[in-house]
Design a protein around this motif. Sequence first.
Motif, PDB file in Angstrom:
ATOM      1  N   SER A   1       0.825  -1.203   0.000  1.00  0.00           N
ATOM      2  CA  SER A   1       0.000   0.000   0.000  1.00  0.00           C
ATOM      3  C   SER A   1       0.856   1.248   0.000  1.00  0.00           C
ATOM      4  CB  SER A   1      -0.908   0.001   1.230  1.00  0.00           C
ATOM      5  OG  SER A   1      -1.584   1.231   1.347  1.00  0.00           O
ATOM      6  N   GLY A   2       0.467   2.204  -0.844  1.00  0.00           N
ATOM      7  CA  GLY A   2       1.220   3.448  -0.940  1.00  0.00           C
ATOM      8  C   GLY A   2       0.569   4.622  -0.240  1.00  0.00           C
ATOM      9  N   SER A   3      -0.569   4.408   0.425  1.00  0.00           N
ATOM     10  CA  SER A   3      -1.258   5.518   1.075  1.00  0.00           C
ATOM     11  C   SER A   3      -0.406   6.128   2.179  1.00  0.00           C
ATOM     12  CB  SER A   3      -2.588   5.035   1.652  1.00  0.00           C
ATOM     13  OG  SER A   3      -2.386   4.042   2.637  1.00  0.00           O
ATOM     14  N   TYR A   4      -0.592   7.411   2.419  1.00  0.00           N
ATOM     15  CA  TYR A   4       0.138   8.182   3.437  1.00  0.00           C
ATOM     16  C   TYR A   4       1.636   8.251   3.172  1.00  0.00           C
ATOM     17  CZ  TYR A   4      -4.210   7.527   6.034  1.00  0.00           C
ATOM     18  OH  TYR A   4      -5.526   7.494   6.401  1.00  0.00           O
ATOM     19  N   GLY A   5       2.053   7.900   1.966  1.00  0.00           N
ATOM     20  CA  GLY A   5       3.469   7.970   1.642  1.00  0.00           C
ATOM     21  C   GLY A   5       4.314   6.914   2.319  1.00  0.00           C
ATOM     22  N   LYS A   6       3.690   5.802   2.745  1.00  0.00           N
ATOM     23  CA  LYS A   6       4.456   4.832   3.534  1.00  0.00           C
ATOM     24  C   LYS A   6       5.416   3.991   2.714  1.00  0.00           C
ATOM     25  CE  LYS A   6       0.404   1.759   4.083  1.00  0.00           C
ATOM     26  NZ  LYS A   6      -0.729   2.689   3.996  1.00  0.00           N
ATOM     27  N   LEU A   7       5.363   4.094   1.376  1.00  0.00           N
ATOM     28  CA  LEU A   7       6.396   3.462   0.570  1.00  0.00           C
ATOM     29  C   LEU A   7       7.587   4.389   0.360  1.00  0.00           C
ATOM     30  CD1 LEU A   7       4.362   1.540  -2.169  1.00  0.00           C
ATOM     31  CD2 LEU A   7       5.092   0.781   0.100  1.00  0.00           C
ATOM     32  N   ALA A   8       7.474   5.608   0.898  1.00  0.00           N
ATOM     33  CA  ALA A   8       8.576   6.578   0.874  1.00  0.00           C
ATOM     34  C   ALA A   8       9.055   6.882  -0.534  1.00  0.00           C
ATOM     35  CB  ALA A   8       9.742   6.084   1.738  1.00  0.00           C
ATOM     36  N   ASN A   9       8.105   7.073  -1.461  1.00  0.00           N
ATOM     37  CA  ASN A   9       8.512   7.402  -2.825  1.00  0.00           C
ATOM     38  C   ASN A   9       8.724   8.895  -3.021  1.00  0.00           C
ATOM     39  OD1 ASN A   9       5.873   8.252  -2.753  1.00  0.00           O
ATOM     40  ND2 ASN A   9       5.260   7.294  -4.679  1.00  0.00           N
ATOM     41  N   GLY A  10       8.584   9.673  -1.972  1.00  0.00           N
ATOM     42  CA  GLY A  10       8.976  11.077  -2.009  1.00  0.00           C
ATOM     43  C   GLY A  10       7.902  12.042  -2.435  1.00  0.00           C
ATOM     44  N   SER A  11       7.199  11.727  -3.505  1.00  0.00           N
ATOM     45  CA  SER A  11       6.177  12.642  -4.015  1.00  0.00           C
ATOM     46  C   SER A  11       5.340  11.901  -5.033  1.00  0.00           C
ATOM     47  CB  SER A  11       6.821  13.875  -4.668  1.00  0.00           C
ATOM     48  OG  SER A  11       7.604  13.479  -5.777  1.00  0.00           O
ATOM     49  N   GLY A  12       4.389  12.617  -5.615  1.00  0.00           N
ATOM     50  CA  GLY A  12       3.575  12.015  -6.667  1.00  0.00           C
ATOM     51  C   GLY A  12       2.431  11.211  -6.081  1.00  0.00           C
TER      52      GLY A  12
END
Length: 763
Positions: A53-64
Amino acid sequence: MAVHRNILVFSLVLLAPILAGIARTSTAATIAAGGYHTCAIGEAAGEMRCWGSGSYGKLANGSGPELDRAAPVAISSPIARWRSVAVGDSHACAIAASGAVYCWGYNGFGQLGDGTSITRPAPVAVVGLGSGVAQLSVGLNHSCALMHSGKVNCWGAGEFGRLGSGQVANQTTPGEVLTLTGAISVGAGAYHTCAAINDGSVKCWGRNGSGQIGDGSAVNRLTPVFTSITIAATEVAIGGYHGCARSAAGAVQCWGYNADGELGNGTTATSTVAVNVEGLASGATRLAAGIYHSCALTAGDILKCWGYNGYGQIGDGATGPAVVRPTSVVNLPIPVAEVTAGNDHTCVRASGNRIQCWGRALHGRTGVGNTATSPGYAQRPLAVSGLPAPAVKLSLRTNNACAVTVIGSASCWGNNESGQIGDGLALPHATFVYQAGPRDVADLSSGVRDIATGDLHACALKTNGTVWCWGSNIYGQLGDQTAIARRTPVQVIGIVNAVQIAAGIGFSCARTAVGGVWCWGFNTNGQLGNGTNTHSLQAVPAIGLGQDIVDLSLGNAFACAVRNDGKVLCWGSNTRGQLGDGTATARNVPTLVNDNFGIYAGIATGGEFSCGLTSAGQAKCWGYNDVGQLGDGSLMQRSTPAGVATLSSGVARLAAGQYHACALLSSGQLKCWGYNANYQLGDGTLVNRTQPVPAANVSGSIHSLALSGQSSCVVLADESSRCWGLNSAGQLGNGSIAANFAVPQEIAQWLRDDLIFRDDFEP
């Protein structure tokens, strides 16, 4: 069965050695499973990747966009090397090689420790910890750090006293847990925290409604209190509402919530005091706890898990009710170095940096190229991802796809119930496993020139003229003179000079260099073309073709071939007029298509219809037409060829799926017609089309195209592949599909580069 909340937890993460006398099988916690995502650190380079899951930026992809990822993606951080990682429900924390601690993701309670409550899509430094951190553990909305000094600092949500500060207030920066010294291991649960102490005791604090403090009461504790364990603990692993401890001798005791067997004592009775885990009086070397399940690595690298198994997270090949005592995980590589348990999934790191995960695949957290967040179709073309090299040819069937790459390797993806992906994967009985990312076909890493997918099998043609098949073999469709299913390729007996292959439902055919056609497998409708209706376990020649064959295509239960004089011959089932001879009579020998004036250059067969490309560039179709698949502007079935509307010239290539067809024009435009319930025509609608319409979202010059039941794919001139339409079994190859795994599966394309993580699902 308990009611399960959609929250968290989090594996214990260890950095060893912490204190002398504590045995560890790995020098760092380099993999951690959380509520909906997983992170791991490369053993060689120390870089970090996350997936799920990428919600809340928890995959730390920086932006987007906060996209879910079904395979590892690099985190966005200037930190090049990491030592240890801990993952929670919606945030994560890690120790850098320098010893500094960083966190990222949701921060509504201050759980990132940066002095704010601002959610961060990239790692930020935790305030005030310095470089003295030995271990991290992350809970639902709080984080804790074990210091080399034996102190523990916690921060984030303070509800129920889980920070051990004597208060219930949130803290946005680390604060020392009161009265706690000599800690050697720490674990954060949903609303409570525990630590093993160097005198062998365990202390816990926080919420205690399910006895998770283990002190014999149900009273919440704002500061640490002793649990009732009777072993000398060296490690703790804390789940959502329970806890477990391990002694140096490998004895394991657990306490707290037990409605799903989390305590492993053969019951489902919650316990406010520690109980012995059955069969683990000694020999355990490592622990992990998820929200409702627990695992222990034992001597001989045997992994045992127990507790909730609704998504297969126990790893014994089954799903269903509570597993109340330790059960061995199957299908694991040996040796196992690390184990981590998340919300509803479990992962291990084994020898050779191999990572395998199992359990719930929602949001892609198992990392095997599967996620349920995308719909079961794609409205626009999406990149096929994870191939070892660009594709030069694609082949699709209703639930499967395969590719030949520029380096001559073969890869397949989609439904794998009969082993038709060809990677040798051992499947649990009666379990459908879908692979939404390409997997290498075993022993076909080079020398492949053509590939064909059947309904439950596939075949590849090598440059030396041999044909190799794999998957279901009930009718002999693999051509190896047996009816034994194969999960890896076997050679078709007697075919040594093939130049083209094709596959249908339960049968296969090859065109040879001398212009003949040989077929094998299912033959009830005469689709082998040898004058009989008897199935064949080996290749037999189609008879009466007359002259050299220059093109070949198979439908569901029939075949068609183009002769070098431009005539088309078909054989097999003919209930819909798909043989084009003006009748509905099945033929067990090749029969001329009734088109006296047509000179054909190519043939494409659908489920129960056929389309031919004339030498003048005209498209003609015949057969079933219930959804407009003949493209002549009607829904009238045709037993002889009829021109496709608006395509009387200028067609360069044709392809046919189960119920739709597409034409690539010499101008570079792609037009499609027929069934469109899953956007497979590419015009952005769900409207069936009885005449060709432009595929609006395909950009770039098209090198080749392939259609399946309700999906479409193209290979573009830049060697990228794009697919759209139905994706219920991952057949689009873009890393999306809903599938849980009841046994360990290796994460998608993990070892493409030696010990280096790769983002296989990035366009």
